[in-house]
Design a protein around this motif. Sequence first.
Motif, PDB file in Angstrom:
ATOM      1  N   ALA A   1      -3.279   5.223  -7.979  1.00  0.00           N
ATOM      2  CA  ALA A   1      -2.788   3.848  -7.837  1.00  0.00           C
ATOM      3  C   ALA A   1      -3.481   2.923  -8.830  1.00  0.00           C
TER       4      ALA A   1
ATOM      5  N   THR B   1      -3.469  -0.990  -3.318  1.00  0.00           N
ATOM      6  CA  THR B   1      -3.871   0.341  -2.862  1.00  0.00           C
ATOM      7  C   THR B   1      -5.232   0.717  -3.424  1.00  0.00           C
TER       8      THR B   1
ATOM      9  N   GLY C   1      -8.112   0.981  -0.843  1.00  0.00           N
ATOM     10  CA  GLY C   1      -8.049   2.412  -0.541  1.00  0.00           C
ATOM     11  C   GLY C   1      -9.410   2.983  -0.189  1.00  0.00           C
TER      12      GLY C   1
ATOM     13  N   SER D   1       0.833   4.019  -3.051  1.00  0.00           N
ATOM     14  CA  SER D   1       0.426   5.398  -2.790  1.00  0.00           C
ATOM     15  C   SER D   1       1.555   6.400  -2.983  1.00  0.00           C
TER      16      SER D   1
ATOM     17  N   THR E   1       0.836  -1.204   0.000  1.00  0.00           N
ATOM     18  CA  THR E   1       0.000   0.000   0.000  1.00  0.00           C
ATOM     19  C   THR E   1       0.870   1.254   0.000  1.00  0.00           C
TER      20      THR E   1
END
Length: 142
Positions: A71, A127, A131, A24, A20
């Motif tokens: 992403a 991500t 997210g 990001s 992640t």
Amino acid sequence: MPAEDQAAQNAKRTAISIATDWGSSPLPPMLLATLVTALHARPFRPLPMIFPPVLLFSTYLNLSNFTVDSAGLTAAWSGLYLLLARRRKVAGANFGSRIGNKFGARGLTRGAAMMLAGANVVGGGITYAFGRRKKESEINGI
């Protein structure tokens, strides 16, 4: 004691949190755009040169606080580049020249671009999948 706390904190990081963080970050699409340009600008190949502007736009989105959407865009276009780069055969008639082409400057750059594209697919995909856009919309005032 503080060193032990730091070690325990580092051990708690999971593979998903590392992916992640990778997805990001604005740096991976920028690096991939640089490597793709280095590989395909000379001699100019029009199809692979579609990728750098899209990856640079993804970096712009990330810096504009649209990290989840950036992403997803990075993961999708990195996956497409990975498929395109995978299809290419290394030129050379005999085994010795194929090995030389794989481990020369161009071959190492191609391998680095493919590994980076694969990492972007994994990191950006995770991500994008996990997210939260609520945080982004609060930041941007939407």
